[in-house]
Design an enzyme around this catalytic site. Structure first.
Site, short mmCIF file in Angstrom:
data_model
loop_
_atom_site.label_atom_id
_atom_site.label_comp_id
_atom_site.label_asym_id
_atom_site.label_seq_id
_atom_site.Cartn_x
_atom_site.Cartn_y
_atom_site.Cartn_z
N GLU A 113 25.94 65.19 12.25
CA GLU A 113 25.65 64.94 13.67
C GLU A 113 24.30 65.57 14.01
OE1 GLU A 113 28.83 66.89 15.72
OE2 GLU A 113 30.35 65.72 14.70
N LYS A 115 21.96 68.14 16.11
CA LYS A 115 22.20 69.44 16.73
C LYS A 115 21.47 69.45 18.07
CE LYS A 115 22.34 74.35 15.73
NZ LYS A 115 21.79 74.85 16.98
N ASP A 117 20.01 70.50 21.59
CA ASP A 117 19.41 71.77 21.99
C ASP A 117 19.60 71.97 23.49
OD1 ASP A 117 18.06 74.09 21.74
OD2 ASP A 117 16.06 73.20 21.68
N TYR A 226 33.19 68.45 19.53
CA TYR A 226 34.18 69.27 18.82
C TYR A 226 35.44 69.39 19.65
CZ TYR A 226 36.01 73.50 16.52
OH TYR A 226 36.79 74.42 15.87
N LYS A 312 18.28 73.52 10.24
CA LYS A 312 17.32 73.60 11.35
C LYS A 312 16.00 72.97 10.94
CE LYS A 312 17.91 76.89 14.38
NZ LYS A 312 18.10 77.01 15.76
N CYS A 406 -2.93 102.00 32.05
CA CYS A 406 -2.11 100.97 32.68
C CYS A 406 -2.98 100.01 33.50
CB CYS A 406 -1.07 101.64 33.60
SG CYS A 406 -0.11 100.43 34.53
N CYS A 409 -1.99 100.65 37.41
CA CYS A 409 -2.20 101.89 38.16
C CYS A 409 -3.14 102.86 37.45
CB CYS A 409 -0.85 102.57 38.44
SG CYS A 409 -0.11 103.23 36.95
N CYS A 424 3.86 102.85 30.55
CA CYS A 424 3.14 103.53 31.63
C CYS A 424 4.12 104.56 32.20
CB CYS A 424 2.73 102.53 32.71
SG CYS A 424 2.24 103.38 34.22
N CYS A 430 3.72 103.18 40.15
CA CYS A 430 3.15 101.96 39.55
C CYS A 430 3.89 100.76 40.13
CB CYS A 430 3.32 102.06 38.04
SG CYS A 430 2.69 100.65 37.13
S1 IVH Z 1 29.95 72.17 16.43
C1 IVH Z 1 32.47 76.01 15.45
N1 IVH Z 1 28.22 70.26 16.73
O1 IVH Z 1 24.98 74.69 18.07
C2 IVH Z 1 31.37 75.06 15.57
N2 IVH Z 1 27.65 72.41 17.60
O2 IVH Z 1 24.68 77.42 16.58
C3 IVH Z 1 31.36 74.37 16.85
N3 IVH Z 1 25.50 72.48 18.75
O3 IVH Z 1 27.18 76.84 19.71
C4 IVH Z 1 30.09 73.74 17.17
N4 IVH Z 1 24.98 70.36 18.48
O4 IVH Z 1 26.12 74.95 21.06
C5 IVH Z 1 28.48 71.57 16.95
N5 IVH Z 1 26.80 68.44 16.95
C6 IVH Z 1 27.07 69.73 17.18
C7 IVH Z 1 26.17 70.57 17.88
C8 IVH Z 1 26.50 71.92 18.06
C9 IVH Z 1 24.59 71.53 19.00
C10 IVH Z 1 25.32 73.89 19.17
C11 IVH Z 1 26.51 74.53 19.78
C12 IVH Z 1 26.80 75.74 18.95
C13 IVH Z 1 25.51 75.97 18.28
C14 IVH Z 1 25.75 76.65 16.96
#
Ligand code: IVH
Length: 668
Positions: A113, A115, A117, A226, A312, A406, A409, A424, A430
């Site tokens: 999936e 991730k 942000d 999830y 990442k 500083c 001040c 400071c 200050c």
């Molecule tokens: S699963 C126990 N799926 O990433 C695992 N998390 O660093 C449950 N996040 O806290 C999370 N996309 O906020 C899952 N497709 C995705 C996600 C995802 C973003 C975030 C989530 C989590 C953080 C983990």
């Protein structure tokens, strides 16, 4: 219309609006015009106002939010909200794969999936109705932000169909799409307001706003990824997500089954390029084992599940010129150097400033004014400088001389041994330190006084207040003399100051802004020493007797109370009637459920880390100690507890409780 007819019309409109919301915000289809939608909503609100006995917290009318000030209650997650392990290279993914292979000799499938942000959220549904939304918080306790979450139209308040579990949670990410974010900043610019830094922080900030009708205007959205609970429809995560989609949740279509790691890597490589075309931010890929039984077999560490990991993406980097350096003075006098940069576009937003942290950081990278520097977006609001292009330096380039005085001040700066920052020391003269301390004093977790930064600035600059205690001597006339204050806002401020006199003592102690005395430390000290007089008179030796109070904190407290100006603040607070003693609050017993009882923790636990359990003990008014003595009330025991501890508790007849029993103690 008679009452019965009105009620059936209410039901009818509620169902229609639930349907149109799902069509529009989840499936991106519109079946009626905005005008028709608004007409229906107005009719519903009118009918509901006439029939208050027919109130429904999950009615579509509740999505507009309200102006009342929300207080966020901290609540226990039913299952801890774990985070994910991060990987950054193929090698780390191979490690993940070989661990899985070892523990799962049978076949397994991965689900990939995106991730997202944003800010994570846990939604609870009981009998198909949204009943609670908690932020992640510290993974064990989250903030109840249900009122704000209800304003997000893609989140169903009522589920479709009937085949959902009676009680389950679904977790996902609240985010702001690029288009909505740009639109928000356009409006901010037009109104002369400072722009938002990035979509993630704005989404997280929006969830914590006290006025849900403002949240309702924010373009927040939510992807779910999830499901967790007892009677889930399937043993496959993938299948569960398909069911969730059928119940009305916005489950992303970008979700892929992969038979092996090669397919996972293909998915990653594809989205590393394609992510630039998405209409929202992602920062990586999440890889999960699909089968829930296999997930269980792999288990979890204290922080993250072993059945999932994230890959990442490399943060975007850009090169730009460093024009100059500013030095900011914080509330505690800490100096932070900030680089002013030639504006440059980075991951969708224009960057003009970057944090340099401290003088060591500048020396380490040998950063100089006029250098071309590499800027990267990390987790923080302002991006950081990660490197310097030394080849393009001109002959007149000079090593940067860090400031000795500083910038506010002009007091000579000091640097304490072992600390990276310069300070400071002019605490009381200050200006940013004075204002910063007052801002901390009035902040939500401290005295919760409703005044904006600009108000504090105006009050200090006009000489009306010199420290936080002076707030209690302000009159309405004083405030009316300030620009932008009218009768109503002046009354509100006075009222809010007055109300803060009921804030319990541990928050007052935290509000004083004594270095190293955070919320938890303040609570611990107050539960031991009870009154400001006792704290003021305590010696370093007495303070370090208190569990979890070390020399650094003790010295800082003694130091604070040795300064006349601080003692004067305490005197003024005392005269004003601010709480300076611990009072057993009968209404607040939930906070004090453990009532000073002493716990020893031993072994490993299934659902919480030891640190989380320690925090819970303190939060609920108990004491956590390291070794068993006659004074110990309970041994909180997990797996693999040491035999010597076991023998000792048996000898002393101390009751042993499990993690589950402990959670029951604080929950019930
Ligand atoms: S699963 C126990 N799926 O990433 C695992 N998390 O660093 C449950 N996040 O806290 C999370 N996309 O906020 C899952 N497709 C995705 C996600 C995802 C973003 C975030 C989530 C989590 C953080 C983990």
């Amino acid at each position: 219309m008679n009452k019965d007819k009105e009620k059936s019309r209410i039901d009818q409109i509620r169902n229609l609006l639930h349907h149109y919301n799902h069509q529009y915000y989840v499936l991106a289809k519109s079946e009626i015009s905005d005008f028709e939608y608004d007409l229906l909503l107005k009719e519903l609100i009118d009918l509901e106002t006439k029939n208050p006995d027919y109130f429904d917290p999950n009615s579509p009318s509740q999505r507009v939010g309200s102006d009342s000030n929300l207080e966020f209650e901290k609540e226990l997650h039913s299952f801890p909200m774990l985070s994910l392990d991060n990987t950054y290279s193929k090698e780390e993914l191979y490690d993940f794969e070989s661990r899985n292979k070892k523990l799962l000799p049978e076949d397994y499938e991965y689900i990939c999936e995106l991730k997202y942000d944003g800010a994570s959220i846990s939604l609870r549904y009981e009998n198909g109705l949204l009943t609670r939304a908690l932020t992640r918080g510290d993974a064990t306790l989250g903030d109840n932000v249900t009122a704000n979450i209800k304003t997000i139209k893609s989140i169903p308040l009522k589920l479709k169909g009937t085949d959902y579990p009676v009680d389950f949670e679904i977790r996902g990410e609240i985010f702001i799409p690029h288009e909505g974010f740009d639109e928000m900043n356009k409006i901010r610019r037009a109104e002369g307001e400072p722009e938002f830094a990035n979509p993630r922080n704005t989404a997280a900030g929006s969830l914590k706003m006290q006025n849900s009708s403002i949240v309702a205007t924010r373009p927040l959205d939510c992807f779910l990824y999830y499901m967790i609970g007892k009677d889930l429809p399937s043993n496959s995560h993938y299948e569960n997500m398909q069911c969730a989609r059928n119940w009305g949740f916005k489950v992303p279509n970008i979700i892929q089954k992969c038979k092996n790691l090669e397919e996972v890597i293909q998915f990653i490589e594809h989205w590393d390029i394609e992510r630039k075309n998405l209409t929202y931010d992602i920062d990586g890929i999440v890889i999960k084992i699909d089968n829930l039984k296999q997930q269980q077999k792999l288990g979890m560490t204290a922080k993250s599940p072993r059945w999932a990991t994230s890959f990442k993406f490399k943060a975007d980097q850009v090169k730009t010129k460093l024009l100059s350096i500013d030095y900011q003075v914080g509330r505690t006098g800490a100096i932070t150097p900030v680089a002013n940069l030639e504006p440059v576009l980075l991951a969708g937003t224009t960057v003009k400033r970057a944090s340099l942290h401290n003088s060591d950081q500048i020396n380490l990278l040998d950063i100089r004014v006029n250098d071309f520097v590499y800027v990267e977006k990390g987790g923080e609001i302002i991006p950081k400088i990660v490197g310097v292009e030394k080849n393009s330096r001109t002959a007149d380039s000079k090593t940067l001389e860090y400031i000795n005085y500083c910038p506010e001040c002009n007091t000579e700066l000091v640097r304490l041994e072992g600390e990276a920052k310069h300070y400071c020391p002019n605490e009381t003269g200050c200006s940013p330190q004075i204002k910063g301390r007052i801002e901390h004093f009035i902040s939500r977790k401290a005295m919760n006084i409703g005044a904006a930064e600009a108000t504090v600035e105006a009050l200090v600059d006009s000489g009306l207040i010199k420290d936080s205690a002076d707030l209690y001597f302000l009159t309405k006339e004083d405030i009316l003399g300030l620009e932008r204050f009218a009768e109503k806002s002046a009354n509100n401020l006075i009222e809010s100051i007055e109300k803060s006199k009921n804030i319990p003592f541990h928050r007052v102690l935290f509000a004083l802004g004594i270095r190293f005395v955070g919320e938890t430390v303040a609570k611990t000290i107050v539960s031991e020493l009870k009154t400001i007089e006792n704290i003021k008179n305590a010696s370093i030796e007495e303070l370090i007797e208190i569990h979890e109070i070390g020399e650094r904190i003790a010295a800082s407290i003694v130091d604070y109370f040795s300064i006349d100006i601080n003692l004067n603040i305490i005197d003024k607070l005392k005269i004003s009637g601010v709480q300076l003693e611990f009072i057993e609050d009968l209404n607040d017993l939930s906070e004090n459920k453990l009532n000073g009882q002493s716990f020893v923790i031993s072994g490993t636990f299934e659902n919480h880390s030891r640190d989380e359990l320690k925090e819970l003990i303190v939060k609920y008014g108990g004491k956590n100690t390291g070794s068993i003595s006659a004074k110990t009330n309970y041994l909180l025991a997990g797996e693999n507890i040491g035999p010597s501890k076991l023998e000792k508790v048996k000898k002393l007849k101390i009751p042993i409780i499990s993690e589950e029993e402990f959670i029951k103690m604080i929950k019930d």
